[in-house]
Design an enzyme around this catalytic site. Structure first.
Site, mmCIF file in Angstrom:
data_model
loop_
_atom_site.group_PDB
_atom_site.id
_atom_site.type_symbol
_atom_site.label_atom_id
_atom_site.label_comp_id
_atom_site.label_asym_id
_atom_site.label_seq_id
_atom_site.Cartn_x
_atom_site.Cartn_y
_atom_site.Cartn_z
ATOM 1 N N TYR A 96 0.813 -1.102 0.122
ATOM 2 C CA TYR A 96 -0.028 -0.110 -0.110
ATOM 3 C C TYR A 96 0.705 1.309 -0.149
ATOM 4 C CZ TYR A 96 -3.165 3.789 1.673
ATOM 5 O OH TYR A 96 -3.923 4.769 1.770
ATOM 6 N N LYS A 444 -17.158 46.605 38.084
ATOM 7 C CA LYS A 444 -18.611 46.202 37.149
ATOM 8 C C LYS A 444 -18.395 45.887 35.790
ATOM 9 C CE LYS A 444 -22.182 48.290 38.595
ATOM 10 N NZ LYS A 444 -23.041 47.155 39.082
ATOM 11 N N GLU A 472 -13.619 10.643 2.209
ATOM 12 C CA GLU A 472 -12.623 9.860 1.293
ATOM 13 C C GLU A 472 -13.469 8.733 0.856
ATOM 14 O OE1 GLU A 472 -9.873 7.347 -0.293
ATOM 15 O OE2 GLU A 472 -9.696 7.108 1.805
#
EC number: 4.3.1.24
Length: 704
Positions: A96, A444, A472
């Site tokens: 592969y 604040k 894919e």
């Protein structure tokens, strides 16, 4: 390396994983900091740490830089796997990515292995950059450097079929501070980080679309990058398998995760120390850190968090003062503190355990071989598997991000209590320090901003890994989304930095307000005592007056009343001080019985004189002490200097040059917060943070 011998006693690696968690989290963080600061990272394939990856990523922030060295002992193994691929192909073996195509089209075959690698890099160069070399669509250069390091470490182990010379070339790029431009998006981290890693391969092979950034931020093409890095011999013509070896791995996701986790571990410790400081300025009760409580719960993260807070609070000057306050009128006060203080170890403990476990998981990943196929020279075979699946990255980053969000939530809860005068045990509303609270709204705006930060952080806590799409041609039908999750966690870290900066500035404001409170209360008490002696001790004819017995109760009123409830106008009849001082004298008069009928012994007759003189004297005395305090020469020293938490205060006030914020000055909260934020981003917070804990022995105080 003989894998059989190594795994014979621990074939499943559970013992190794457990052993990696021995010792305290703090000791581990200290070790990480030491590793981060070392000038050389030596790569051998199996000992790379998260801190070393973060160090390489942050080289731009260091004057001399960190250099990478490759283990020469790895050369033979790398060469053997590379030679095996070439030999295998020459024999006609079908493999592969060598003779077969890629992914869902692996049924295609070719004998032109080099051309196949070239095409692999071309079709994976599918990213989008936008304009510029550091655009919103470009991976941060720090993450790219880290990814290069991690990929080298993987390939050094000799299972990937790549030449050692290519690894040396990538090392030269790192050491020359030359960074390829990688796309920010486009990877699902399975099969590895294909698209971004292909741009590193593109630079190595001289693709014309390749770009890099030089040591001074200049834009370079591939040829210029090779020249600056001193890479000779021209661009690489990839041999069979080499392109796949470069791109088929989890290096980008695990590199980004390493950067994130180095900082996350620091924040975990910081959250423990800040919770202890919160306890100090809130006059909290320290018993929530008692070892027995946490021992009975069993969780190590919780036990350590409590022990660290206990260490900070042990001997704290604030705790001693708070103890006296709690002993005064105990039945009129809450028996225990609110959850943001009292359960902070229970809240933080699991987050620390999650971050620590994620760190170990990523350390295993950056020392893993994670491409496909793997070349097993010893058995003469190529193994087709799926180590490129980056699930450890996606899962650990999702978990880390949730932990960071929980830390941020605790900070916000503590911050909200700190600025609220209903809950903060006598500190002024919004932590205002000015003379006129009607023209000073303190923190604040910062509290509103903190709500915004916390909301965004909670949103980011949502998981990424449950958004997987089949990719894919349904070959990559499950994928980790590791880099996406790591990127979102990096965003969470940035927000937590902002929250930590805001919170730390507020804590320092509270520390200074306690200091001011102590100075002003001292003068109020002294003035009330002196006025009482002058006006209540003697009668009109020089005899001792029964009103003299009121002084003790008058001073008790001063002790009980919150200073900032009346400090802006101490003698106002609308404020509690004058009302309660008068009530003391009225109560004494009611007890005076028949003596009240005699003008010479009447306590009622003394009230006017006492109040008139107090009104004439007290405001001037309070203003005088406030002026001395503001000049930097207070009569009473700041208690923080006697506490283990002092190094963080020293950093914020002395080293960074911040100051007590008031509405009377021009400087805004954001300006001061920015200084601390920059220091945190630059790592200046680390040494003071660890200094707070330098004397901790790694254990809770014994149960006595």
């Amino acid at each position: 390396m003989d894998l059989c011998k190594k795994s014979i006693n621990d074939p499943l690696n559970w013992e190794m994983a457990a052993d990696s968690l021995r010792g305290s989290h703090l000791d581990e963080v200290k070790k990480m900091v030491d590793e981060f600061r070392k000038p050389i990272v030596k790569l051998g394939g199996e000992t790379l740490s998260v801190a070393q990856v973060a160090s390489i990523a942050n080289v731009d922030d260091k004057s001399n830089g960190v250099k990478v060295e490759l283990s020469e002992s790895a050369r033979a193994g790398v060469k053997a796997s590379s030679d095996w691929v070439m030999d295998s192909m020459s024999k006609g073996t079908d493999s592969y990515g060598v003779t077969a195509g890629f992914g869902a089209t692996s049924h295609r075959r070719t004998k032109n292995g080099g051309a196949l690698q070239k095409e692999l890099i071309r079709f994976l160069n599918a990213g989008v950059f936008g304009n510029g070399i550091e655009s919103f669509h470009t991976l941060p250069h720090s993450a790219t450097r880290a990814a290069m390091l991690v990929r080298i470490n993987t390939l050094l182990q000799g299972y990937s079929g790549i030449r050692f010379e290519i690894l040396e070339a990538i090392t030269k790029l790192i050491n020359s501070n030359i960074t390829p431009c990688l796309p920010l998006r486009g990877t699902i981290t399975a099969s590895g980080d294909l698209v971004p890693l292909s741009y590193i391969a593109g630079l190595l092979t001289g693709r014309p679309n390749s770009k890099a950034v030089g040591p001074n931020g200049e834009k370079l093409n591939a040829e210029e990058a090779f020249c600056v890095a001193g890479i000779s011999g021209g661009f690489f013509e990839l041999q069979p398998k080499e392109g796949l070896a470069l791109v088929n791995g989890t290096a980008v996701g695990s590199a980004m995760a390493s950067i994130v986790l180095f900082e996350s571990n620091i924040f975990a410790v910081m959250s423990e120390v800040l919770s202890a400081i919160f306890t100090e300025v809130m006059n909290g009760k320290p018993e929530f850190t008692d070892y027995l409580t946490h021992k009975l719960k069993h969780h190590p993260g919780q036990i350590e968090a409590a022990a660290i807070m206990e260490h900070i609070l042990d001997g704290s000057s604030y705790v001693k003062v708070a103890q006296k306050l709690h002993e005064m009128d105990p039945l009129q006060k809450p028996k225990q503190d609110r959850y943001a203080l009292r359960t902070s170890p229970q809240w933080l403990g699991p987050q620390i355990e999650v971050i620590r476990a994620a760190t170990k998981m990523i350390e295993r990943e950056i020392n893993s071989v994670n491409d496909n196929p793997l070349i097993d020279v010893s058995r003469n075979k190529a193994l087709h598997g799926g180590n490129f699946q980056g699930t450890p990255i996606g899962v650990s980053m999702d978990n880390t991000r949730l932990a960071l969000a929980s830390i941020g939530k605790l900070m916000f809860a503590q911050f909200s209590e700190l600025v609220n005068d209903y809950y903060n045990n006598g500190l002024p509303s919004n932590l205002t320090a000015g003379r006129n609270p009607s023209l000073d709204y303190g923190f604040k705006g910062a509290e509103i901003a903190m709500a915004s930060y916390c909301s965004e952080l909670q949103f980011l806590a949502n998981p990424v890994t449950n958004h997987v799409q089949s990719a894919e041609q349904h070959n990559q039908d499950v994928n980790s989304l590791g880099l996406i999750s790591a990127r979102k966690t990096a965003k969470a870290v940035d927000i937590l930095k902002i929250m930590s900066s805001t919170y730390l500035v507020a804590l320092c404001q509270a520390i200074d307000l306690r200091h001011l409170e102590e100075n002003l209360k001292s003068v109020v008490k002294n003035t009330v005592s002196q006025v009482a002696k002058r006006t209540l001790t003697m009668g009109a004819n020089g005899e001792l007056h029964p009103a003299r017995f009121s002084e003790k109760e008058l001073l008790r009123v001063v002790d009980r009343e919150y200073l900032f409830a009346y400090a802006d106008d101490p003698c106002s009849s609308n404020y509690p001080l004058m009302q309660k001082l008068r009530q003391v004298l009225v109560d004494q008069a009611m007890k005076n019985g028949e003596s009240e009928k005699n003008v010479n012994s009447s306590i009622f007759q003394k009230i006017g004189a006492f109040e008139d003189e107090l009104i004439a004297v007290l405001p001037k005395e309070v203003e005088s002490v406030r002026a001395v305090f503001e000049s930097g020469n207070p009569l009473i020293r700041n208690r923080i200097t006697e506490c283990r938490s002092y190094p963080l205060y020293r950093l914020v006030r002395e080293e960074l040059g911040t100051e007590l914020l008031t509405g009377e000055k021009v400087r805004s909260p954001g300006e001061e917060i920015d200084k601390v934020f920059t220091a945190i981003c630059n790592g200046q917070i680390i040494d003071p943070l660890l200094e707070c804990l330098k004397s901790w022995n790694g254990a809770p105080l014994p149960i006595c």
